[in-house]
Design a protein around this motif. Structure first.
Motif, mmCIF file in Angstrom:
data_model
loop_
_atom_site.group_PDB
_atom_site.id
_atom_site.type_symbol
_atom_site.label_atom_id
_atom_site.label_comp_id
_atom_site.label_asym_id
_atom_site.label_seq_id
_atom_site.Cartn_x
_atom_site.Cartn_y
_atom_site.Cartn_z
ATOM 1 N N LYS A 1 10.773 -21.413 5.630
ATOM 2 C CA LYS A 1 10.865 -21.221 7.079
ATOM 3 C C LYS A 1 10.904 -22.572 7.798
ATOM 4 O O LYS A 1 11.376 -22.677 8.908
ATOM 5 N N TYR B 1 0.137 -13.081 -6.575
ATOM 6 C CA TYR B 1 0.222 -12.549 -5.220
ATOM 7 C C TYR B 1 0.475 -11.060 -5.324
ATOM 8 O O TYR B 1 1.519 -10.640 -5.844
ATOM 9 N N GLU B 2 -0.507 -10.268 -4.896
ATOM 10 C CA GLU B 2 -0.383 -8.800 -4.966
ATOM 11 C C GLU B 2 0.066 -8.334 -6.350
ATOM 12 O O GLU B 2 1.062 -7.616 -6.487
ATOM 13 N N ASP B 3 -0.621 -8.725 -7.344
ATOM 14 C CA ASP B 3 -0.343 -8.329 -8.732
ATOM 15 C C ASP B 3 0.927 -8.924 -9.322
ATOM 16 O O ASP B 3 1.262 -8.662 -10.470
ATOM 17 N N PHE C 1 8.205 7.560 -26.578
ATOM 18 C CA PHE C 1 6.863 7.798 -27.108
ATOM 19 C C PHE C 1 6.101 6.477 -27.219
ATOM 20 O O PHE C 1 4.924 6.395 -26.894
ATOM 21 N N ALA D 1 0.129 14.115 -24.522
ATOM 22 C CA ALA D 1 0.591 14.510 -23.183
ATOM 23 C C ALA D 1 2.111 14.459 -23.140
ATOM 24 O O ALA D 1 2.755 13.818 -23.969
ATOM 25 N N LEU D 2 2.677 15.149 -22.185
ATOM 26 C CA LEU D 2 4.108 15.021 -21.945
ATOM 27 C C LEU D 2 4.404 13.626 -21.403
ATOM 28 O O LEU D 2 3.587 13.037 -20.701
ATOM 29 N N LYS E 1 9.551 11.855 -16.794
ATOM 30 C CA LYS E 1 10.934 12.313 -16.888
ATOM 31 C C LYS E 1 11.797 11.185 -17.431
ATOM 32 O O LYS E 1 11.749 10.065 -16.935
ATOM 33 N N ARG F 1 7.896 -13.680 13.903
ATOM 34 C CA ARG F 1 8.373 -13.350 12.545
ATOM 35 C C ARG F 1 7.218 -12.874 11.689
ATOM 36 O O ARG F 1 6.113 -13.400 11.779
ATOM 37 N N LYS G 1 -9.287 -8.127 -10.022
ATOM 38 C CA LYS G 1 -8.758 -9.404 -10.480
ATOM 39 C C LYS G 1 -9.859 -10.260 -11.085
ATOM 40 O O LYS G 1 -9.598 -11.143 -11.891
ATOM 41 N N ILE H 1 1.297 22.222 -20.422
ATOM 42 C CA ILE H 1 2.298 21.778 -21.401
ATOM 43 C C ILE H 1 3.047 22.980 -21.960
ATOM 44 O O ILE H 1 4.261 22.970 -22.093
#
Lengths: 331, 331, 331, 331, 331, 331
Positions: B33, B81-83, B294, B306-307, B310, D80, F33, F217
């Motif tokens: 900036k 920063y934020e994970d 898997f 578990a399933l 998707k 900003r 963290k 399931i």
């Protein structure tokens, strides 16, 4: 030389004998119920085809040495059965060289092929891009290929299914493509023109037209898109210094010209010229299908301002000939 | 040589300095900036990739002479920063030849590539059909092509998306194809094996893997099917006496191996071996997708019985690991 | 006992009288234009079927006590009309028990059913999973069901549409499934084998084959998938301690074996064995369709190296017999 | 008058005050966490739009009497937050008549609307068919409709989504349609031209563009096809002696111009002019989409010879700018 | 007056002469093989249609002044050829006014049209919404339109393809719609009822039924949806003060009543009443198709508890008549 | 007992402590963290769900002995971050038996379940067909099944996704089905009613609702259609003398009620009652979706006469509330 055509035979009286030259489209030996062998032939010329029978295979006036694809001279007469006309052959021999012209023997374009070819060559000569010009000159300069390009039908059945049909189709497309290229500055006219000339060149290998129009086995297994790509690739391989990127674009246009995967193009058009090629090809085919259908309707005696039947090539829709239909209003 | 991997960095304390070799996957200059230029880099190795920033472009300890695709030696530290973990680069130079091994730099097969290659060659050696054997030996005998065949991933993202993935995929298919050929007398085993080895050979040109896995522009415009056909055609053109019909069948197998027009195959399989090739390729890809899913589920800590979520590669269906699920019943 | 077959009748001279046993496939009473009742019958045996007429219903030599599904002894002669052969019945009576064998009366497998059955039993015996083994032994141990399983066709028309077709189809699948299971460690071989044996078991209720191959009304309303699930569920209900989860997986395999909702499977394959079952079933059906088509082409006198006609079971594509086509090259 | 545009604001220093005219696109009252009401506004002009906040609703320098659709004069400064630029409003009042021009307030064609309109009128004047000429003159002669036709965008989002877009799209189509009509004798040029001018006329009712581009509720319920048909029907109803058949054809062209039922046309093109209209409309839209995409790629700093991203309007395919890509080869 | 019907002729002895009134459905002049002109006619009445031949066009007892659409008095006899019955005409003249009733001449509803019309009017009278009531009263109050509404078939072939079919279909829908409206408070009953009465009103222009049931050319080009919308719009235009929003909703219901774009509706139902209209229309059509199929099966002598053949209007599925099938169980 | 609901928490001041009972929907242990373990919980009741955090796992006031599915008593306060509200838990223990009511813990029907159940039983009592009556009485007479039938949601997400939703959906369908049966004499009312009551009975096994609504399931592998068929088959198996044909029809209705193969029905409706069941089910679901969407629009503050957003359950179309939209006209 050829003065009697299949289309004439329909009007002949039964029993009237005549002599004529035909192309043997098919030859099958069958057996009567009394177990006697006979031949069932399909004979044709550019006006159509007719079934013919040779009953006495032992008759010395009947030659044995012909096959499908040969031209023959036949003496015979017509018979009719339930509106089907059949030829009974009494004499038959292979045509002598020079006696008959193969161009009379299959449906053929009504246009002057030499004139169409000159137009094609003029277009090639007009290209500013030296590489594309060189590619087309080399490819069309091969005599065997040029001969095949002039003879090939554009399809087995659907549109331009006649000798010279490929060339006629390409010339019509070129006219449209020039107009489209003039309208859109985005389009590279030379590249589009090259695509038009080459897009269906594989059909000269996919199809055969010695004995009627059919696919070659190689054509069914590989398709004209792949066959055209192969032809062009091999031609380019013989052109030193042909730019790689340009080669890729030319091949891409051939590959993508059907416009959709489900129509057999393995790639969608991704450059402006490929999009334009797909458009002019598809649109011209549909306009030709409309024109053909109106002609056929007229030929079959349908009123010019009636709807046609359902048209296979246009998703089973019915068509209406605008100008004929409006005729009445205008008077 | 390489002892610090991207996967290690996640666990590093902030501010801890380290030295390591990485591949530059992407290099972009941006502006803060305050309008000061900086570099935003993507660095990677076979364990993953990480964003890196070079803030002071004028610093003499920062080399200027590298591009995406180069291997570099970096000194820096991680920040969070934020994970998201980021690398702050303090020193940087191109790697000297021999300092770092490119095979460490991208995700790669866990299998022994030399061993896989030996298996491939053994299969080729086992062919009884001399023409097919000659074709494969010639093609795989080209050192550059062989090297690319050994390195290429099988896809950019979906399955076997790692160095050596193509070879690994082919070896798995060969095992299945041999079994299938043994079951159906209708199948010509040599032809099927040839199809398996060549069906995706165009991927060595469709994809590039210098800086991560991506398509080449030529690859996007032409596709690996066409590129593979081209490669094989040119190889056959150099083999005197290669039978035309056999050539047609090999090309047909490559063209049709996706099995459907809408999957980009311009032809459907029409010979038994092409049908079998499509089957083994499709089935193996789906089995691999199941196995990967898997593994991923396990890695992400989902219960083994578990399933899964998707799965994109299997029409968004959820999957269940039979053996894990039955485990409880069996105890 | 049966020494005259439908396939023989085609060659008989008109008027020649003969005696033979046939199955009544259909029996309809009609009226001549002179308003006299007569019977139009369809008679068949394993070689085909033929239309038969009984003109004089009052003739004492014509039995009245038969229906579709009965075997009859007929004396009569053939007549021909426009290439169709018809039987004129002069005497007719129901066959005595033991005079004729029902297995001669419908198209039947050319394989040895007892041998196929032994192979099926050997596979069941080889299962390591005691629950699955118990399930299959119980189900196939039911004499009526076993008999139906041995007799049932695999379909009404498409593939394996003959007596014993179901068993023949299952045995072919078992061979392929074993090979596939050996290739993928992910697959539970016993579960896959169980799925193969049970996937179409509902067809013994969906179809009937007493008087030709047709669907039962219940079959049309419920379908073989549901009927098979019902059969298996009821068998499992009689097996104390059968694991719930295993039951769910077996049922899931039957439910999902068509692989797509639009093919009538209410669920997609979600476990490795269900995916494998769908693939081997689909692939084997297509390979059989190819093989059948090549045989039919040969039978109809098409050249072995020609393309077949368009094949309904394979999306209207044409097929080519690789080995026949390559024959010429190899000489 | 308007000298500060949204596109300028991005570059302003934080805190710098300015005065400018904008269109209120949206006005919402919200509440801070401290439960104090404030306004969240969307302000726009032809270069883009920006979020604005009015924090102190009681401030006498902030007018209350404006709504979405009004033009306002604003004094404020930019702030900003994470790369998003926001406007903090300090003073605000409705623009006086004449102070600001609505044409500056929304994205608008870069072409000269008066010139485009003259081209349209010249085309109408060129028609030989007196009925079609009368229809177009009457319809376009209505001042309110003419004004709307000049202002309307061609779409909300996809192509020509700016003021004057409809007219610009029609003028481009007219050029192409004239060329196509000249190529095909089958086409009635006057009818095709009429179809081009009227095909999207319903968009002036389907869309609204006072406060950005959006659909009217009537537009969503009825669609521009039906709304255009209605407009044309009512115009024709006022033209004594307009031929019935010609009316039917004009309406048919509007109804069918999307070319497929699933694209919202209740009828497929059945006359040559309707087929041509569908093709030029579709092709021009795709060519414009290509051109726009290339411009956007350039604007976003992508290399001119790189592939674009996946383009929504072209089935997610990537595009390549031929001329840019070939540039390197040609040097 | 009319005492001999087409359905009677089938049973007549050959050569028996009779007199009767019929509608000329088609009239074609053809030529014998001896080149003599004759007429091939299609004659019909409400029981069916029959082919008729006039061999001697010069016979003074044969009138020349009739066309398709005229009613004629015929003297002739039947002949049979391969189960087809044909009429040989000996005398023929146009029917005098009053001699024959056009309602006897085409398939017609078996319901009392006056009674159905009274039900329709009673429903209109019951509307509480004054605008909708005014709209329906005006439209149905037009005598020509009312007559056409009473006569029109609901379709050319599929369902209610008989005179009065449209009215019969609407009355059935009204009964169902009233019940549905009573169940869902969300539905505006008056609006739904209006939609039911108007949804197919365009069919009185799309179809013609003077000489059998067929589409008009305008009907094929515009469709009954557009034609109905036009009719309703023009009626509303004559109703001062008709609310704009209500007009939009009525038109939306007509436009969307096919429920899917691919069924020719340019808009999907977006209001509750449009959704309900689509459902009752679709469901009633399917229930009528089921009922018709069961009747046809019975008429053709199929056992009442057998499955029907594959039904085109229901996606080729077979149907089962529940009550007939259960009959046996219940005894 | 429960006096604080999730919906109340949104309005609470930050830091205000409260006590309340909630259902644990999900419980996950994560790490800060600083590598300290904490719990991320999802807590819910019938008004919604909220994220909760337990930071100090060692705190003795935090119970360890609870799992997802347990009801707990919580003391805590709310915090806000970017409009998301979160619960900070200070004390926590499992609820004592009787302290909290599970029916308060998940979204539940607003209707009186006992009253709905009485309506269901009255309908069963009204059946004239003794077999169907016996079937329903037996099945619904099972206490566990009856309890599940009363509790089950009708879906996980789409429609009636709340406790009691299945019953509420069935009662609405019954009302519509009775009306439809009264309109069509072809329909067997008892069979249709039975189909309505049983069509979704498998959902009590396909879904689970202890800890929010989800699939089991087994439900994902088999589906509610198969599970319902199984339940009904087993019930019928216990009813001596239940007619086979009637059993087939009941099962067919369950199997086919989704109406299309691609919606997971393995059979299409082939009897009138199955067609009607599919229609009422589909139509009612869409009417409910419309009503829900109008409520949601109102709740979200959209103007009542505006279009809704695009609705997923109705093919992404926008909806308009007729009555609200017309309101303005009518005033």
């Amino acid at each position: 030389m050829k003065d009697i055509y299949v289309s004439d035979l329909v009007g002949f009286d039964e029993g009237r004998l005549f002599d004529g030259f035909f192309l043997v489209l098919n030859k099958q030996q069958r057996t009567t119920k009394q177990n006697k062998p006979y031949w069932n032939l399909a004979l044709g010329d550019k006006t159509g085809q007719i079934e013919a029978r040779v009953w006495d295979l032992g008759d010395p006036r009947i030659a044995k040495d012909f096959e499908a694809g040969d031209m023959v001279k036949v003496r015979g007469g017509v018979s009719r059965y339930e509106d089907r006309v059949q030829l009974k052959v009494e004499q038959m021999r292979k045509a002598q060289p020079g006696e008959a012209d193969r161009l009379d023997m299959l449906p053929a374009t009504t246009r002057d092929v030499d004139e169409l070819w000159r137009q094609l060559q003029a277009t090639v000569a007009s290209l500013a891009n030296p590489d594309l010009k060189r590619l087309l000159e080399t490819l069309l300069g091969d005599p065997a290929l040029a001969q095949a390009y002039r003879e090939a039908p554009a399809a087995r059945q659907l549109h331009h299914a006649w000798l010279g049909g490929l060339l006629e189709h390409v010339i019509s497309l070129l006219g449209l493509a020039e107009r489209v290229a003039a309208h859109y500055p985005l389009l590279d006219r030379d590249l589009l023109v090259t695509g038009v000339i080459l897009h269906d060149v594989g059909k000269i290998r996919e199809l055969k037209w010695e004995t009627g129009f059919d696919y070659t086995i190689e054509g069914v297994l590989l398709g004209h898109i792949q066959m055209g790509v192969d032809l062009v690739e091999k031609t380019i391989a013989g052109l030193p210094g042909f730019p790689d990127r340009l080669r890729t674009l030319v091949l891409h246009m051939i590959l993508s010209h059907h416009g959709k995967l489900e129509f057999g193009s393995p790639k969608l058009p991704m450059i402006p010229e490929a999009l334009a090629l797909n458009f002019v090809d598809d649109f011209d085919a549909k306009m030709q299908a409309m024109a053909s259908e109106f002609e056929r309707s007229a030929r079959e005696g349908r009123a010019p301002d009636a709807l046609t039947g359902k048209v296979w090539a246009l998703d089973q829709r019915q068509l209406l000939n605008t100008k004929a239909w409006l005729g009445k209003d205008r008077k």
